[in-house]
Structures are given as C-alpha cells and as structure tokens.
Design an enzyme around this catalytic site. Structure first.
Site, PDB file in Angstrom:
ATOM      1  N   TYR A 142     -18.136  -8.871  56.921  1.00 47.64           N
ATOM      2  CA  TYR A 142     -19.107 -10.115  56.831  1.00 47.64           C
ATOM      3  C   TYR A 142     -19.529 -10.721  57.958  1.00 47.64           C
ATOM      4  O   TYR A 142     -20.268 -11.323  58.065  1.00 47.64           O
ATOM      5  CB  TYR A 142     -18.414 -11.113  56.190  1.00 47.64           C
ATOM      6  N   LYS A 192      -7.842   0.716  53.514  1.00 48.15           N
ATOM      7  CA  LYS A 192      -8.150   2.005  52.852  1.00 48.15           C
ATOM      8  C   LYS A 192      -8.289   3.043  54.274  1.00 48.15           C
ATOM      9  O   LYS A 192      -9.035   3.523  54.444  1.00 48.15           O
ATOM     10  CB  LYS A 192      -9.589   2.212  52.192  1.00 48.15           C
ATOM     11  N   ASP A 225      -7.586   0.179  46.432  1.00 57.28           N
ATOM     12  CA  ASP A 225      -7.939   0.331  45.224  1.00 57.28           C
ATOM     13  C   ASP A 225      -6.936   0.556  44.228  1.00 57.28           C
ATOM     14  O   ASP A 225      -6.734  -0.195  43.018  1.00 57.28           O
ATOM     15  CB  ASP A 225      -8.814   1.590  45.027  1.00 57.28           C
ATOM     16  N   ASP A 249     -11.718 -10.835  49.658  1.00 60.27           N
ATOM     17  CA  ASP A 249     -12.674 -11.485  48.858  1.00 60.27           C
ATOM     18  C   ASP A 249     -12.309 -10.855  47.309  1.00 60.27           C
ATOM     19  O   ASP A 249     -12.430 -11.952  46.377  1.00 60.27           O
ATOM     20  CB  ASP A 249     -14.039 -11.099  49.308  1.00 60.27           C
ATOM     21  N   ASP A 253      -9.789 -13.073  44.156  1.00 61.99           N
ATOM     22  CA  ASP A 253     -10.450 -13.579  42.844  1.00 61.99           C
ATOM     23  C   ASP A 253      -9.834 -12.701  41.726  1.00 61.99           C
ATOM     24  O   ASP A 253      -9.706 -13.491  40.794  1.00 61.99           O
ATOM     25  CB  ASP A 253     -12.162 -13.153  42.892  1.00 61.99           C
TER      26      ASP A 253
HETATM   27 MG   LIG Z   1     -10.344   4.156  43.845  1.00 59.42          MG
HETATM   28 MG   LIG Z   2     -14.429 -13.722  46.432  1.00 57.09          MG
END
Ligand SMILES: [Mg+2]
Ligand SMILES: [Mg+2]
Lengths: 368, 368
Positions: A142, A192, A225, A249, A253
């Site tokens: 970001y 990752k 993931d 982020d 959430d």
């Molecule tokens: Mg995946």
């Molecule tokens: Mg968020």
C-alpha cells in the site's frame, strides 16, 4: 508526576456520540480508581475540514505527537464524498498513522459469549474465541514505490510495489512476540513465501528475531491463503497472528467477521516507545462513522469503550483495570442489554447509546 | 469428425487412484452417451522426475498444447522435498499453466446438501451455496518484476511487484461475464482500489468491458477485505466473483473452506480459445496429492470426477451431461455413501475410492 494525557478526536458521524460514553468511563476511572487523565479534545476528518479546510491541522497533529495516547471515534460521511482526495476525511487518519509511525495494528477478534449467536459460524467454533491479529501498518504494497497507472504502448498498466525491509519486519515481529508473552505465548506468522520473495524475507526475519530474542514463544508459519482457511475452519487454534499490511487487511477483517458483531471490536495502532517508555499509540473502534444512524441514539458505544480498555492495557500498563472494564461490558451483555445493531433475539428492546454507556458505568461501580 | 481428445496426467500420491475412478466415468460417457474421447495418459510431477529427471517433459508439454483438454490428478510428496526448486513436482504444474497461458482459474464453491454439516458455518448460511470465483492466474504480484531479496545499506529488502496490464484484466473480466451469463448473471469484482493503483485500473477496466460488451450482466465492485467479510457473513449473496491472482488465492480458499469439504471441490484453468473454438483448458481437483493416504483406498475421487464434469461443461459444451454427472454425485451422497474424509456422522462405515466411483457410475446408469 503529572497525569497521563489523552487526546480525544471524536470525528464524524456516530464518533461524537460513542465518544461521549467513553468520556463517562474515563471520568469514572478518574473518580473511582484514582486514575485521572489530562484529556483534551480536537477535530479530525470531515468536521476538521468544515472548520479549517483540512482533515487534520498541523496543531492537532503536533498535539497527537505529544500526548500519551490518542483516542479516535470515526471519520467520513457522504457529505465529503466529492472532496478532493487530498482533503478527504480519511486523510486525517492516515496522516496520524503515518506521522506517528504506528507500525503495529492490533486487531483483537473476541467473541462475547452472550453474542455468539450473531456469528455466521457455529457456536462451538466461535464461543470463547480470543485471538489477536497484528497487522503491519506502515509499509508493504500500500506504500511501496513505484506505483501508479502508466501508459505502455497503447495500453494502461497498473503497478504497485510490495517492499519490506528487514527492520520493518523485525519491529512488528517484536510487537507480536511481546504481546504473545502476555497471552498464550503462541505466534503464527503468515505470508506467501512459496511465491513471493518478500514473503521469504518476512519468514526468515520473523524466525531470526524469534530465535535470537524470543525462543520461549511458540512460533509457527503459515501461508496466508491457508491462514484464511484455518481462520474459517477452527479459529481457536490461534493466539497471536502477525502478518503484513495487505494480508493483515484481509485477515483481520475476516477474523472480525467471525465474531459476528463488528460494533464490538476495538483496535490499537502502536509505534515505537516514546521518551517516557510508552509507545506512540492511537486507539479506535473498527466500525466506521455510520452517518445513516448518527444522532439517533442507535450507535453501539462498546467498540469505542473497549478501545479505551486497550489504551489502559497497552499505553498505561493497567491490564487489571482494562480487564475490569471488559468484564463490565461482558456483564451488561450477559444481562441482555442490546443496542440496535445487536438485535435479533425475540422480544428484546434496544437500549440507546447513552443507556448502554450508563449501564457499563453501573457495572464498573458494582465491581468495586 | 474425430473424437475430442483428453490428456490425463494422474501425477503423484492419490492422483492415480482418483483418476482411475474418473476413467470409469469417461468410459461410461463413451459407452452410454455416445461421447467417446481419445484419451492419452502421461506423467507429471514427481513420477515424471523419477522417470525422466524433469517434472514435465517437452513431449508431454507439447501433447498438452495439442489436446482439447488436460485432466490432472495431483503432484508432489515428501519424497521430492529435497529436490532443487527447478525440478520440484509443482514446477510441472506451473509450466503447464504458464505455457498454456491459463489466465482464468475457475474455483466453484458449492455446498452439497448432504454435506452441509461439515461446514464450520451454520447450515442455513451454506446449504445450497453455489458461487464461482474466477482468479486471474498468470499475472499480478506472483509474477511481476522486479522481485527478489536485495541488500540495501546493511539490511535486506524483500521486493515483489504487482503489475496488471489492461488486456490482462480485460480477458479475465470477459471470462467472468461469459460465465455469469450461464449462471445467475451477476458479477462482483474485488480489488483494493482505495489504496492500490493497480486496483483502480482493475476496477476501471472491468467496468469498461462491462459497459461496452456485457451491459446485461449485473456488475458490482467490492474491496477485497470487505469481500472476505461478506463471504464469511452471507456467501449466498454472490454468484460470480472475479479478482486478481493474490486476492483470488486467498478468497478462493476461503470460499472453499466455507463448504467444509475440500475433497469435493474441482477447478478449471482456462486460456484463450484454440483454433477449434475450445479454450485451452486444464482441470484438476483442489485437493493435493495426500501422500499419507495414497494406496489405502481412502481417497475421495469426487473432486476429480467433478473436475471432469467441468470439462464436459467448459471444454465440450455439454452442460446437460455435466449436470447429469453432478446429479449422480449428489445422489450418491444423499444415499449416505461417504469416503473416509467425509466421516463424522455416527455409525457410518466409509466406502473405498473404487466403491465411490462404482456407485457414481451406477447412478449414471440409473439416470438413463
Ligand atoms: Mg490459495
Ligand atoms: Mg481491511
């Protein structure tokens, strides 16, 4: 010794009305627990723009840098949607985070027993849930350069850069390990590393900091993931999760939604220790400014009140008093009191924002 | 006209045994529905390395480019963990995706009524769930340059680059709109346009393709973190979700976990249309090679069988026959048949991989 200082920035929408309830709680701790705060109040967001043409004045920014902790309500509203990007309400919040260098965003996901039914997950999966996600907040994709939409040949290309330095990773890793020591002593780091070199560095640095400084804390690594899957499948396997800005982020959430009641969730954003040893700190509820219900007495003040509980714990080292406040919230919920956002059970009449605040103060009284 | 051609790559671990059940199904369609396929079989992954020193030979790669569709089992296993990165089993799969340019990864998340109890979510939240996530698979931050871990001053820096061109976004958007037209005609596109310029371009291009070519499809946009929340809260609000490689990596796994039974989920990876109008296509189950249960008859062949159903629908335009096969799976599950991964209900004895395959073929017979 002077009192610790608090800068209160109620902001827009329901911000001022939930903050009014927090003021009752702050006053209670001053009167009944001999914990007086020097409280000042100022503008941030749309209301600051209305008054000064900017969502955060230099004076307010300077004050935020000086106080022991900042407590923020919420910013934004449809009235400001057409403003230029540079003066949007959210820019005020981003400026605070950036100039205070608040790199560790603490996002607890706690499920209050009385509210376990609000979750879309089965009760046994979420009842008693208590995890803490630490999101790196000042770097990553970001913020990295180069960024932008460019012309290449005859088409556009959108570019952002994920970029983490060793020291950026190390400091947020330390935050996670420190926190874990005060909890269940377990950290799971997510990235990752199988497909991103920045994830490889993230994993390596977290492991190095662990081995050198926190060998007593249980550390595991998970691909982000798989982390999203495991949070959904059995979230209670986690204690502290530390992850980067982007993954944090999404995952914070997701974890928040597991609890089923966003109106309950506080957050803290912490930076480096100041001269007095306290971290730079901003506390705020996870929910937004909810302009549609502002002024109707429907807002739930609990997330903002619990943000103050985080301040007690993380800025003022008053973990016992933080627990007292959290227990008061729990007790009120166990009594069946619900603001309008928490309806759903049959025959429950909602209480107003102020009634909820008063009820929590009454439970604090009862705790003495 | 010659028969359509299928290249079968069973791979490692449970790959060969689940693929053996798919062969029964393929044979059934040849014998009973007059749909003969020219089937060839070859090696990929660890078994290819064992035979040829590479996880995918040039000859196999060339065959994959020529056939109408590739059906893959699974690759990998602990035996290959110490191999050099360049010859690891997964590289065979990545080479297929890359050289066939399979940019649209279709990840259905369907909840079979008989299995709704396996989900960590409440039954009413997931029963009847049927969404399709389309993940861009060949670009984005997993592929962008520059990338690596570099030395900067006296510390390391990890860098990856998120990079999307207009045409890369446009083609996967078209895949999503085309698919939506065959479903409930709704697409939700997810990015982080609020903080990433690549997300701004993503949103703009998806909207442009919609307005110019698919104005009849209902299009909405959502930030990816809100998307993670909404998938958890009420996933049935979605029909088709289209998103980039990284967000799709997390969100497709999250959506898969909502269903509670990974052993059931197929996937398709599609590229551009070939000369015959069919897309380049690779079909594979979402689950891995599960080396721990390989050869024990415990593997669930359903995800691989449903991958063949996707081939019928997306490569061979036989949607009715795909539905017939999916209905057969549903019927077997409704009868209470369970492989070992689907146990949990009291008193149910698991059936073997082969028994599950035979039962599905029997249901296909019964459908005539
Ligand atoms: Mg995946
Ligand atoms: Mg968020």
């Amino acid at each position: 010794m002077s009192n610790p200082s608090l800068l209160i920035l109620p902001g827009d929408g329901i911000g001022p009305e939930v903050m009014a309830e927090v003021r009752k709680v702050i006053d209670w701790f001053g009167a009944k627990r001999d914990m007086a705060f020097d409280v000042s109040e100022d503008l941030v967001g749309g209301c600051a723009y209305d008054a000064h043409g900017t969502p955060l004045t230099d004076e307010t920014m300077a004050k935020a840098q000086e106080v022991d902790a900042v407590l923020l309500g919420a910013v934004g509203g449809p009235k400001y949607d057409t403003l230029d990007f540079s003066v949007k309400p959210e820019r005020g919040l981003l400026r605070l985070r950036k100039e205070m260098d608040l790199y560790a965003n603490l996002r607890p996901a706690q499920c209050f027993d009385a509210l376990a039914d609000f979750s879309s997950l089965k009760k046994d999966v979420v009842a008693g849930l208590d995890i803490m996600i630490i999101r790196e907040l000042t770097s990553g994709v970001y913020f990295g350069e180069p960024r932008g939409v460019f012309k290449e040949g005859n088409e556009r290309v959108g570019i952002n850069t994920q970029r983490y330095t060793e020291s950026e990773i190390a400091r947020v890793a330390r935050s996670a390990f420190e926190l874990a020591r005060k909890r269940d002593n377990k950290v799971c780091s997510m990235e990752k590393a199988n497909v991103m070199e920045s994830g490889v560095l993230w994993r390596d640095v977290v492991q190095e900091i662990h081995d050198a400084e926190y060998p007593d804390v249980e550390l595991s690594h998970m691909y982000a993931d798989a982390g999203a899957m495991q949070l959904t499948r059995w979230p209670k396997q986690f204690d502290v999760i530390v992850t980067d800005n982007l993954f944090g982020d999404l995952l914070s959430d997701l974890a928040a939604m597991l609890t089923g009641s966003l109106g309950m969730l506080p957050s803290a954003s912490l930076g480096a220790p100041m001269a007095n040893g306290r971290p730079k700190a901003l506390y705020e509820p996870v929910h937004g400014s909810a302009p549609d219900i502002a002024g109707t007495g429907k807002a739930n003040p609990i997330a903002c009140i619990l943000s103050f509980a985080m301040a007690l714990r993380y800025s003022f080292d008053k973990g016992d008093e933080a627990t007292r406040l959290e227990d008061a919230v729990n007790a009120v919920l166990a009594d069946g009191l619900r603001t309008a956002d928490l309806l759903g059970e049959d025959g429950v009449q909602p209480v107003s924002t102020a009634e909820m605040g008063d009820a929590i103060v009454a439970k604090l009284d009862a705790s003495l």
